[in-house]
Design a protein around this motif. Sequence first.
Motif, mmCIF file in Angstrom:
data_model
loop_
_atom_site.group_PDB
_atom_site.id
_atom_site.type_symbol
_atom_site.label_atom_id
_atom_site.label_comp_id
_atom_site.label_asym_id
_atom_site.label_seq_id
_atom_site.Cartn_x
_atom_site.Cartn_y
_atom_site.Cartn_z
ATOM 1 N N PHE A 3 0.863 -1.176 0.000
ATOM 2 C CA PHE A 3 0.000 0.000 0.000
ATOM 3 C C PHE A 3 0.903 1.230 0.000
ATOM 4 O O PHE A 3 1.053 1.892 0.997
ATOM 5 C CB PHE A 3 -0.916 -0.003 1.226
ATOM 6 N N ASP A 4 1.527 1.488 -1.114
ATOM 7 C CA ASP A 4 2.488 2.570 -1.184
ATOM 8 C C ASP A 4 1.883 3.790 -1.849
ATOM 9 O O ASP A 4 1.414 3.736 -2.985
ATOM 10 C CB ASP A 4 3.723 2.141 -1.980
ATOM 11 N N ASP A 5 1.894 4.867 -1.149
ATOM 12 C CA ASP A 5 1.629 6.175 -1.699
ATOM 13 C C ASP A 5 2.946 6.922 -1.564
ATOM 14 O O ASP A 5 3.396 7.181 -0.452
ATOM 15 C CB ASP A 5 0.520 6.877 -0.912
ATOM 16 N N PRO A 6 3.598 7.249 -2.675
ATOM 17 C CA PRO A 6 4.935 7.827 -2.569
ATOM 18 C C PRO A 6 4.981 9.132 -1.782
ATOM 19 O O PRO A 6 6.028 9.525 -1.284
ATOM 20 C CB PRO A 6 5.348 8.057 -4.018
ATOM 21 N N GLU A 7 3.854 9.789 -1.645
ATOM 22 C CA GLU A 7 3.822 11.057 -0.925
ATOM 23 C C GLU A 7 3.695 10.864 0.577
ATOM 24 O O GLU A 7 3.810 11.816 1.329
ATOM 25 C CB GLU A 7 2.674 11.909 -1.443
ATOM 26 N N LYS A 8 3.430 9.637 1.023
ATOM 27 C CA LYS A 8 3.238 9.363 2.446
ATOM 28 C C LYS A 8 4.335 8.451 2.966
ATOM 29 O O LYS A 8 4.942 7.694 2.218
ATOM 30 C CB LYS A 8 1.878 8.718 2.687
ATOM 31 N N SER A 9 4.541 8.480 4.259
ATOM 32 C CA SER A 9 5.520 7.607 4.897
ATOM 33 C C SER A 9 4.949 6.191 5.013
ATOM 34 O O SER A 9 3.731 6.001 4.927
ATOM 35 C CB SER A 9 5.870 8.134 6.283
ATOM 36 N N PRO A 10 5.804 5.174 5.216
ATOM 37 C CA PRO A 10 5.277 3.815 5.406
ATOM 38 C C PRO A 10 4.300 3.724 6.579
ATOM 39 O O PRO A 10 3.317 2.998 6.507
ATOM 40 C CB PRO A 10 6.531 2.980 5.653
ATOM 41 N N GLU A 11 4.576 4.470 7.661
ATOM 42 C CA GLU A 11 3.668 4.444 8.817
ATOM 43 C C GLU A 11 2.280 4.968 8.438
ATOM 44 O O GLU A 11 1.260 4.421 8.851
ATOM 45 C CB GLU A 11 4.237 5.274 9.973
ATOM 46 N N ALA A 12 2.240 6.024 7.637
ATOM 47 C CA ALA A 12 0.952 6.584 7.209
ATOM 48 C C ALA A 12 0.219 5.610 6.296
ATOM 49 O O ALA A 12 -1.007 5.464 6.378
ATOM 50 C CB ALA A 12 1.166 7.918 6.508
ATOM 51 N N ASN A 13 0.959 4.926 5.417
ATOM 52 C CA ASN A 13 0.331 3.938 4.537
ATOM 53 C C ASN A 13 -0.241 2.768 5.336
ATOM 54 O O ASN A 13 -1.318 2.258 5.032
ATOM 55 C CB ASN A 13 1.337 3.426 3.510
ATOM 56 N N ILE A 14 0.485 2.333 6.380
ATOM 57 C CA ILE A 14 0.005 1.231 7.222
ATOM 58 C C ILE A 14 -1.255 1.655 7.968
ATOM 59 O O ILE A 14 -2.235 0.916 8.024
ATOM 60 C CB ILE A 14 1.106 0.766 8.188
ATOM 61 N N ARG A 15 -1.243 2.851 8.551
ATOM 62 C CA ARG A 15 -2.432 3.334 9.263
ATOM 63 C C ARG A 15 -3.623 3.442 8.327
ATOM 64 O O ARG A 15 -4.749 3.109 8.704
ATOM 65 C CB ARG A 15 -2.141 4.689 9.917
ATOM 66 N N MET A 16 -3.394 3.884 7.076
ATOM 67 C CA MET A 16 -4.472 3.987 6.103
ATOM 68 C C MET A 16 -5.057 2.604 5.797
ATOM 69 O O MET A 16 -6.272 2.425 5.754
ATOM 70 C CB MET A 16 -3.960 4.633 4.821
ATOM 71 N N ALA A 17 -4.193 1.597 5.625
ATOM 72 C CA ALA A 17 -4.665 0.239 5.355
ATOM 73 C C ALA A 17 -5.421 -0.318 6.557
ATOM 74 O O ALA A 17 -6.435 -1.006 6.394
ATOM 75 C CB ALA A 17 -3.491 -0.664 5.004
ATOM 76 N N GLN A 18 -4.963 -0.015 7.773
ATOM 77 C CA GLN A 18 -5.649 -0.500 8.967
ATOM 78 C C GLN A 18 -7.023 0.143 9.102
ATOM 79 O O GLN A 18 -7.976 -0.501 9.516
ATOM 80 C CB GLN A 18 -4.808 -0.240 10.206
ATOM 81 N N ARG A 19 -7.153 1.410 8.758
ATOM 82 C CA ARG A 19 -8.461 2.066 8.825
ATOM 83 C C ARG A 19 -9.419 1.497 7.794
ATOM 84 O O ARG A 19 -10.603 1.343 8.047
ATOM 85 C CB ARG A 19 -8.306 3.571 8.626
ATOM 86 N N ARG A 20 -8.912 1.184 6.614
ATOM 87 C CA ARG A 20 -9.767 0.613 5.572
ATOM 88 C C ARG A 20 -10.306 -0.750 5.971
ATOM 89 O O ARG A 20 -11.381 -1.143 5.575
ATOM 90 C CB ARG A 20 -8.981 0.440 4.274
#
Length: 109
Positions: A3-20
Amino acid sequence: MRFDDPEKSPEANIRMAQRRRRFWRRRPIVADEADFMTFTDASKALRDARGTGSNVGLLIARGLLQNCFLDDGKEGVTASSVATEIEWRETASPWRRFTRTLGGILNWL
């Protein structure tokens, strides 16, 4: 799968996946490298004697495997949940296998 968004950090991408996936039976966690398996490795480990693979995605959706991420954002499953599933498959009675299969069909519907 990542779940890579190049504009976000890995932590932000992980939190986004957990919320989804907040309505999943077992929400994704952040695991360490020692307890991490890729989906391909998990499928190979769960392969039974007949040579048929397991659909890891369905096992995750049913809550039988624990979905996880590494700190860098790589997605997989925990090795401990795969080991638990392998042990269950080796020791389960035919009745437990039947009821679990029936439950999987009902879950799918």
